[in-house]
Write an enzyme that holds these catalytic residues in place. Sequence first.
Site, PDB file in Angstrom:
ATOM      1  N   THR A   1       0.858  -1.195   0.000  1.00  0.00           N
ATOM      2  CA  THR A   1       0.000   0.000   0.000  1.00  0.00           C
ATOM      3  C   THR A   1       0.886   1.233   0.000  1.00  0.00           C
ATOM      4  OG1 THR A   1      -1.794  -1.022   1.223  1.00  0.00           O
ATOM      5  CG2 THR A   1      -1.566   1.354   1.491  1.00  0.00           C
TER       6      THR A   1
ATOM      7  N   ARG B   1     -14.970  -6.029   2.224  1.00  0.00           N
ATOM      8  CA  ARG B   1     -14.045  -5.697   3.312  1.00  0.00           C
ATOM      9  C   ARG B   1     -13.298  -4.383   2.997  1.00  0.00           C
ATOM     10  NH1 ARG B   1      -8.318  -4.564   3.776  1.00  0.00           N
ATOM     11  NH2 ARG B   1      -7.699  -5.033   5.900  1.00  0.00           N
ATOM     12  N   VAL B   2     -13.221  -3.526   3.990  1.00  0.00           N
ATOM     13  CA  VAL B   2     -12.450  -2.288   3.866  1.00  0.00           C
ATOM     14  C   VAL B   2     -11.487  -2.232   5.043  1.00  0.00           C
ATOM     15  CG1 VAL B   2     -12.596   0.238   3.939  1.00  0.00           C
ATOM     16  CG2 VAL B   2     -14.311  -1.067   2.667  1.00  0.00           C
ATOM     17  N   GLY B   3     -10.248  -1.870   4.762  1.00  0.00           N
ATOM     18  CA  GLY B   3      -9.246  -1.808   5.841  1.00  0.00           C
ATOM     19  C   GLY B   3      -9.082  -0.393   6.363  1.00  0.00           C
ATOM     20  N   ASP B   4      -7.860  -0.063   6.721  1.00  0.00           N
ATOM     21  CA  ASP B   4      -7.570   1.246   7.298  1.00  0.00           C
ATOM     22  C   ASP B   4      -7.315   2.332   6.255  1.00  0.00           C
ATOM     23  OD1 ASP B   4      -5.230  -0.165   6.501  1.00  0.00           O
ATOM     24  OD2 ASP B   4      -4.011   1.297   7.574  1.00  0.00           O
TER      25      ASP B   4
ATOM     26  N   THR C   1       0.687   1.265   6.608  1.00  0.00           N
ATOM     27  CA  THR C   1       0.521   0.118   5.719  1.00  0.00           C
ATOM     28  C   THR C   1       0.490  -1.126   6.605  1.00  0.00           C
ATOM     29  OG1 THR C   1       1.488  -1.111   3.852  1.00  0.00           O
ATOM     30  CG2 THR C   1       3.031  -0.052   5.339  1.00  0.00           C
ATOM     31  N   GLY C   2      -0.099  -2.185   6.113  1.00  0.00           N
ATOM     32  CA  GLY C   2      -0.154  -3.415   6.904  1.00  0.00           C
ATOM     33  C   GLY C   2      -1.582  -3.827   7.184  1.00  0.00           C
TER      34      GLY C   2
ATOM     35  N   GLY D   1      -4.895  -3.747   8.119  1.00  0.00           N
ATOM     36  CA  GLY D   1      -5.704  -2.570   8.391  1.00  0.00           C
ATOM     37  C   GLY D   1      -6.585  -2.675   9.619  1.00  0.00           C
TER      38      GLY D   1
HETATM   39  N1  ASP Z   1      -3.543  -1.495   4.944  1.00  0.00           N
HETATM   40  C1  ASP Z   1      -4.111  -2.190   3.834  1.00  0.00           C
HETATM   41  C2  ASP Z   1      -5.425  -2.764   4.233  1.00  0.00           C
HETATM   42  O1  ASP Z   1      -5.573  -3.245   5.334  1.00  0.00           O
HETATM   43  C3  ASP Z   1      -3.289  -3.291   3.302  1.00  0.00           C
HETATM   44  C4  ASP Z   1      -1.833  -3.153   3.232  1.00  0.00           C
HETATM   45  O2  ASP Z   1      -1.242  -2.137   3.551  1.00  0.00           O
HETATM   46  O3  ASP Z   1      -1.245  -4.132   2.822  1.00  0.00           O
HETATM   47  O4  ASP Z   1      -6.303  -2.796   3.412  1.00  0.00           O
END
Ligand code: ASP
Length: 329
Positions: free
Chosen positions: A189, A217-220, A240-241, A243
Amino acid sequence: MQRRKFIKKSGLTTASILAAPALASCKDDKKIEATTQSQTIKPIVICTWDFMNASAKAWEVLSDGGRAIDAIEQGVKVEEDDANNQTVGTGGRPDRDGNVTLDACIMDAAGNCGAVLALQNIANPISVARKVMEETPHVMLAGKGAEQFAYEKGFEKANLLTEKSKQEWLEWKKTANYETPINIENHDTIGMLAIDKNGDISGGCTTSGMAYKLAGRVGDSPIIGAGLFVDNTVGGATATGVGEEVVRTVGSFLIVELMRQGKSPQEACEEGVKRIMEKNKDRKDFQIGFIAMNKNGETGAYCIHSGFSYRQYSPKGHENIESQSFFQK
Ligand code: ASP
């Protein structure tokens, strides 16, 4: 000791090293303000991971005297358009039903923000998010409504699923195992923060989210405060990571608030990751990386597992800065 080692490695503290003696020797507030101003590093741009092309594009805008908000949009678009990046824009890995759904948000120096969630068939979600910010009274548009809005604003329908991502998804479906690798293999991301020549800060974040996620699904990443937050009087942060964990601590907002209370970007990122780890005492199986920048152009980063880095462009040149991690290798 640990921190000093990191500082040496990253070369991040130019601003603080320059600023510290001056601040210490200044007695009146006016003088301090003037000193800090002149030592602010600007323009400057940082982004999660080593996205050279995206940050170079943003730097081009900034060094031509452009605004931070334009640098952010132009910069992250480079990744959205790169079909080889499988977690942003075109080429992103699909959800478990085979649909590529994109999330993005953007925030400017005036505190305006816009976001799109689970957007399909549109190649540049960051630009749609900017339109939401600038041309609607809303902050977030999701799904079909966001797609419809994009068409109304002149965006064209695009096929985001590349053959490579499609074949990998078909392969994944054979076992439908939800485990994914920890680092850049599935977390690239792009979150970006910039300060322009006027000292104004903006940020953006764009992603296709977790590979093979549940539909919807929605993350951060598109959530203001979680995946991104900017306060032009303090600084900005982005993530990133995984979420879900960033949302649970409202990570980017937390980091900006910690900077407001006096922490350096580095200290604030470390505290942000620690808060997440306090809620996940027995877990080692996920990655999160934060980057942050304060009003003086000082930057910092921290992550759970090693392997995370960020690219920085400033008048001093550009470098890929390795982040220190909560768990050592
Ligand atoms: N943060 C993003 C999410 O959770 C994914 C990512 O950074 O890999 O959608």
